[in-house]
Scaffold this active site. Sequence first.
Site, PDB file in Angstrom:
ATOM      1  N   LEU A 104      36.941  42.042  47.139  1.00  0.00           N
ATOM      2  CA  LEU A 104      37.107  42.878  45.964  1.00  0.00           C
ATOM      3  C   LEU A 104      37.584  43.970  46.795  1.00  0.00           C
ATOM      4  O   LEU A 104      35.789  45.050  46.071  1.00  0.00           O
ATOM      5  CB  LEU A 104      35.477  42.852  45.769  1.00  0.00           C
ATOM      6  N   CYS A 105      37.950  44.542  47.465  1.00  0.00           N
ATOM      7  CA  CYS A 105      38.571  45.704  47.972  1.00  0.00           C
ATOM      8  C   CYS A 105      39.556  46.071  48.373  1.00  0.00           C
ATOM      9  O   CYS A 105      39.755  47.126  48.850  1.00  0.00           O
ATOM     10  CB  CYS A 105      37.431  45.884  49.448  1.00  0.00           C
ATOM     11  N   GLY A 106      39.940  46.444  46.531  1.00  0.00           N
ATOM     12  CA  GLY A 106      41.714  46.950  46.206  1.00  0.00           C
ATOM     13  C   GLY A 106      42.722  45.846  47.513  1.00  0.00           C
ATOM     14  O   GLY A 106      41.949  44.602  48.348  1.00  0.00           O
ATOM     15  N   SER A 112      37.230  52.335  49.820  1.00  0.00           N
ATOM     16  CA  SER A 112      38.391  51.014  49.391  1.00  0.00           C
ATOM     17  C   SER A 112      38.059  50.278  48.327  1.00  0.00           C
ATOM     18  O   SER A 112      37.642  50.272  46.697  1.00  0.00           O
ATOM     19  CB  SER A 112      38.782  49.695  50.129  1.00  0.00           C
TER      20      SER A 112
END
Lengths: 140, 291
Positions: B90-92, B246
């Site tokens: 969940l951080c691009g 990010s």
Amino acid sequence: MATLPFELVSPERLVFSGAVTEVIVPGAEGEFGVLAGHAPFIGMLKPGILTIKADGAARRYFVRGGFAEVNPAGLTILAEEAKPLEELDLGALAQQIQDAREDVNDATGDDAKQRASRHLADLQQVYEALERDRTGATTH
Amino acid sequence: MASLKDLRNRIASVKATQKITKAMQMVAAAKLRRAQMAAEAARPYAERMETVLGNLAAGIIGGGQAPVLIAGTGSDQKQLLLVATGERGLCGAFNTSIVRLARERAQQLLGEGKDVKFFCIGRKGYDQLRRIYPDRIIELVDLRSVRTLSFKDADAIASKILSLLDQGAFDVCTLFYAQFKSVISQVPTAQQIIPATFEARDADAAGPVYEYEPAEEDILADLLPRNIAVQIFRALLENQASFYGSQMSAMDNATRNAGDMIKKQTLIYNRTRQAMITKELIEIISGAEAL
């Protein structure tokens, strides 16, 4: 009295920064004092107690692993661990001694063994000095 | 065509998602600030270390007898890629972009006939690399249980790497991490840490002549392994800041997308509702006319 700029840096943060009159550093080959105008010098540290003297008051820190650098701009000490003596936990230090003892046993080769046992002896010395300090402080 | 109830449910679920992503964004922002402060606090140490080592190394390299950590083992056949990624998703594209850089390097090295091994720090990179190079990964360090990164964590990794070097498991070690530029830009970076590289400095620009205690070689022998730990520590802190940066922008995007989705679905919902009302009215009117 002349002062020298002094910085005590650990990997996590800048522990101390300011002008001081004298710093007594536990060097690998003996303690040494640094005053203003000291010649350029790089020396290793042994685990021990660092004393900072500024404005007549002395402050003491526990330092372990690293080196001191003196240059015309002042004194910089990079230590792997550096914290005020009051914050030092004797239990944590005892743990370090335990680890160091295991290192001595695990060490292979004369050189490594010698280095590890010197490290252990230094730590034990600090521990004893601190213990004496604290028990002395409570009885008086 | 979806019924009104279906549409209502869909809107409610997107709204719930939006609340979660919004909360995650704010948490990431708070953690980012802390990670950035930690990275900044660690900077002076790394910088000074580099200066002193640079000074020392410049003197030693001329002298011939340089330690393995500077001069290398004399070969570059065995390459170790140290890939530092995050523990969570969940951080691009944070994890993916680091892994991609490492993978491209690995492919290039393999093409040259080199032997490539991976040392993973962080679960996410391990999961991705395991699919492509299942038998080239020699170690995984999991930092999930670590709440705040301390120098000890980096030191533990460094000593593992140094013992691998002693065993002759590799000749060259390259560290992959994401450098933190800003919240919207994190640059995947490859940095060779063994053998160490120092910026060449001019002979005339050399600082004061130092006295050494103990001898220069001994100091260097002690400082070089420490420097590995310092470099790893710095990379891990940068990585952490990049991760939260990010994640923050990824969650910001997700929140915005959820908002768009809600708007679109609400429009459809209202249109459907109105169509039904109109239909009912027509039915009533035509019913009345028929009488």
